[in-house]
Design a protein around this motif. Structure first.
Motif, PDB file in Angstrom:
ATOM      1  N   PRO A 217      11.927 -12.137-102.533  1.00  0.00           N
ATOM      2  CA  PRO A 217      11.390 -10.939-102.810  1.00  0.00           C
ATOM      3  C   PRO A 217      11.801  -9.634-101.275  1.00  0.00           C
ATOM      4  N   THR A 218      11.824 -10.298-100.025  1.00  0.00           N
ATOM      5  CA  THR A 218      11.718  -9.809 -99.062  1.00  0.00           C
ATOM      6  C   THR A 218      12.509 -10.065 -97.660  1.00  0.00           C
ATOM      7  N   ILE A 219      12.921  -9.478 -96.559  1.00  0.00           N
ATOM      8  CA  ILE A 219      13.568  -9.845 -95.656  1.00  0.00           C
ATOM      9  C   ILE A 219      12.162 -10.623 -94.618  1.00  0.00           C
ATOM     10  N   GLY A 220      11.182 -10.217 -94.824  1.00  0.00           N
ATOM     11  CA  GLY A 220       9.999 -11.607 -94.325  1.00  0.00           C
ATOM     12  C   GLY A 220      10.229 -12.773 -94.621  1.00  0.00           C
ATOM     13  N   ALA A 221       9.791 -13.095 -96.076  1.00  0.00           N
ATOM     14  CA  ALA A 221       9.804 -14.391 -96.607  1.00  0.00           C
ATOM     15  C   ALA A 221      10.922 -14.592 -96.376  1.00  0.00           C
ATOM     16  N   ALA A 222      12.307 -14.207 -96.751  1.00  0.00           N
ATOM     17  CA  ALA A 222      13.545 -15.252 -96.664  1.00  0.00           C
ATOM     18  C   ALA A 222      13.101 -15.813 -95.057  1.00  0.00           C
ATOM     19  N   ILE A 223      12.819 -15.150 -93.911  1.00  0.00           N
ATOM     20  CA  ILE A 223      12.265 -15.586 -92.496  1.00  0.00           C
ATOM     21  C   ILE A 223      11.591 -16.056 -92.271  1.00  0.00           C
ATOM     22  N   GLU A 224      10.720 -16.277 -93.688  1.00  0.00           N
ATOM     23  CA  GLU A 224       9.363 -17.631 -93.329  1.00  0.00           C
ATOM     24  C   GLU A 224       9.917 -19.052 -93.868  1.00  0.00           C
ATOM     25  N   LYS A 225      10.889 -18.669 -95.434  1.00  0.00           N
ATOM     26  CA  LYS A 225      11.739 -19.750 -95.681  1.00  0.00           C
ATOM     27  C   LYS A 225      12.025 -20.734 -95.130  1.00  0.00           C
ATOM     28  N   VAL A 226      13.194 -19.754 -94.287  1.00  0.00           N
ATOM     29  CA  VAL A 226      13.829 -20.064 -92.710  1.00  0.00           C
ATOM     30  C   VAL A 226      12.732 -21.051 -92.037  1.00  0.00           C
ATOM     31  N   ALA A 227      11.925 -20.120 -91.650  1.00  0.00           N
ATOM     32  CA  ALA A 227      10.202 -21.194 -90.496  1.00  0.00           C
ATOM     33  C   ALA A 227      10.006 -22.560 -91.298  1.00  0.00           C
ATOM     34  N   GLU A 228      10.104 -22.896 -92.530  1.00  0.00           N
ATOM     35  CA  GLU A 228       8.858 -23.874 -92.433  1.00  0.00           C
ATOM     36  C   GLU A 228      10.460 -25.233 -92.646  1.00  0.00           C
TER      37      GLU A 228
END
Length: 463
Positions: A217-228
């Protein structure tokens, strides 16, 4: 090595913050507010709604990067609760000289705490209404309150009812960068915080980042997914292959040196640069190739692509039909001092790295003429290179087969180095003609090598 991928403004390297992209929506609001204050005086207030992870903090706190005439201050908890503390913090921004045309005062990450004391937000906004007529009437200040709650935003806007002039907008929503920009932003952020290493070095490909961006939903959420995904990679038990793969590519001039080295991180021992390889792929390749498995093979076998000057090979590789020759010591010294030898001997030192350069001379011209006649003799060339490597102390054999339960490959030269973590080096000789040393042919050669070794390791089935 543990990778870093900050998803919050506070965790970004300060040197990276100035490289954040401007938010055009917010810049337009700031410029509108400044123009309004110049005409009618007073201050302005803008409550900003944005989803968590949309980039509110980054956009607000870096406004001065894109509007140098402004100064940005993040207000403390005490400045929200006390008029005296607020004025003190604003005066500290101005200092004694070089006053900014506009102060932007940001309230960030306070809504959860102050919401418990509902009087504080309304008192703060009402205080702004009084300051607009008092001490700040001639000092342009734009107050931004960042929130993730539309209801809280509405409450803040409603609190300006006694002085509606200060309210710039009651329902402004900051949406952050366009979704299409997210993958590039994620990769830029990662590279900066990891010494320019690409995500591909941690088995996260551009296509993975694009997929996470499409589904978040947001760029922050995308970064968190990549971090996972990064966390998943770093917690795996990595069985490092005992084989290293070195593609050895003879070059005859500066253009070919540049073309071959352009697919590598030369200073880092000519490690194969995944991003350079990926850029050369056409859309069909990107859709059809098993990129994840090819990249995994690149990492698993620590694949290198090493250019070597044909002028260094020529004196050693005359009369290739002869199996037994005694190479001259002076010519062997050149080979021993080559980038290729320092890599297979594990003596590579990036601090002393000197790029391979074209040197125009009779020796180089003779080597060019010689090389065009031996590109059809890769087996004999590999045999001679193995002989020369033996002469300078390497345990090297030509035409050696390596088998696993999954597949087999034939090394043009196999170098054994007992005691090393990767105790065997598979040398693949890329004896392409000068004319055929093009980006497309280099890309195809890399693809073939990666596929062959992905099958050897069992990452890919034989086809």
């Amino acid at each position: 090595m543990l990778a870093r991928l900050p998803s919050r403004y506070e965790d970004l390297d300060p040197a990276f913050r100035g490289r954040l992209r401007p938010n055009r929506q917010l810049l337009a609001q700031v410029q509108r507010a400044h123009a309004s204050m110049q005409i009618t005086g007073g201050i302005r207030f803008l409550p900003i709604f944005g989803r968590s992870g949309s980039g509110k903090s980054s956009a607000a706190r870096e406004l001065a990067t894109h509007l140098p005439e402004c100064k940005v201050v993040e207000l403390s908890r005490s400045a929200i609760a006390s008029e005296a503390a607020l004025l003190e913090e604003l005066r500290a921004v101005d200092g004694y000289r070089n006053q900014a045309q506009l102060i932007i005062a940001v309230v960030d990450q306070f809504e959860e705490r102050v919401a418990e004391k509902t009087a504080i937000p309304s008192q703060f906004v009402e205080r702004l209404s009084l300051l607009d007529r008092g001490e700040l009437r001639q000092r342009p200040v734009l107050f931004l309150w960042l929130t993730t709650s539309r209801e809280f935003q509405a409450d803040l806007a409603a609190a300006t009812s006694r002085n509606e002039r200060i309210l710039l907008s009651g329902d402004f929503e900051l949406s952050g960068p366009a979704r299409g920009e997210w993958p590039e932003i994620v990769e830029e952020t990662f590279a900066f915080h990891n010494k320019n290493q690409p995500l591909a070095d941690f088995e996260v490909l551009s296509s993975d980042v694009e997929d996470f961006s499409d589904k978040s939903p947001t760029i922050g959420a995308a970064i968190e997914k990549v971090a996972e995904e990064l966390a998943s990679y770093t917690t795996k038990l990595h069985d490092i292959s005992r084989y290293q793969v070195v593609m050895l590519w003879p070059v005859t001039d500066g253009l070919r040196i540049t073309r071959v080295a352009g697919f590598t991180n030369a200073r880092d021992g000519y490690k194969l640069d995944w991003n350079a390889f990926y850029r050369e792929l056409n859309e069909d390749d990107r859709q059809s190739l098993p990129l994840s498995e090819l990249n995994r093979a690149r990492l698993y076998f620590d694949v290198r692509l090493v250019p070597i000057a044909a002028a260094d090979l020529h004196p050693l590789c005359k009369d290739l039909d002869k199996a037994d020759v005694t190479p001259s010591r002076s010519y062997l010294d050149r080979l021993e001092n080559s980038h290729f030898a320092s890599i297979i001997s594990e003596h590579w030192d990036p601090s002393t790295f000197s790029p391979l350069r074209e040197r125009e001379s009779a020796r180089a011209r003779n080597a060019r003429e010689w090389y065009e006649g031996v590109t059809t003799m890769p087996t004999q060339l590999g045999r001679r290179i193995a002989l020369c490597l033996k002469a300078i102390g390497f345990d090297a054999e030509h035409e050696q087969e390596i088998k696993t339960p999954h597949s087999k490959v034939r090394a043009d030269v196999l170098v054994q180095r007992p005691g090393a973590q990767q105790d065997s080096v598979i040398v693949e000789l890329k004896a392409y003609s000068t004319e055929n040393t093009r980006p497309s042919s280099i890309k195809d050669a890399i693809r073939t090598t990666l596929k062959r070794h992905a099958q050897l390791a069992g990452f890919l089935g034989r086809q």
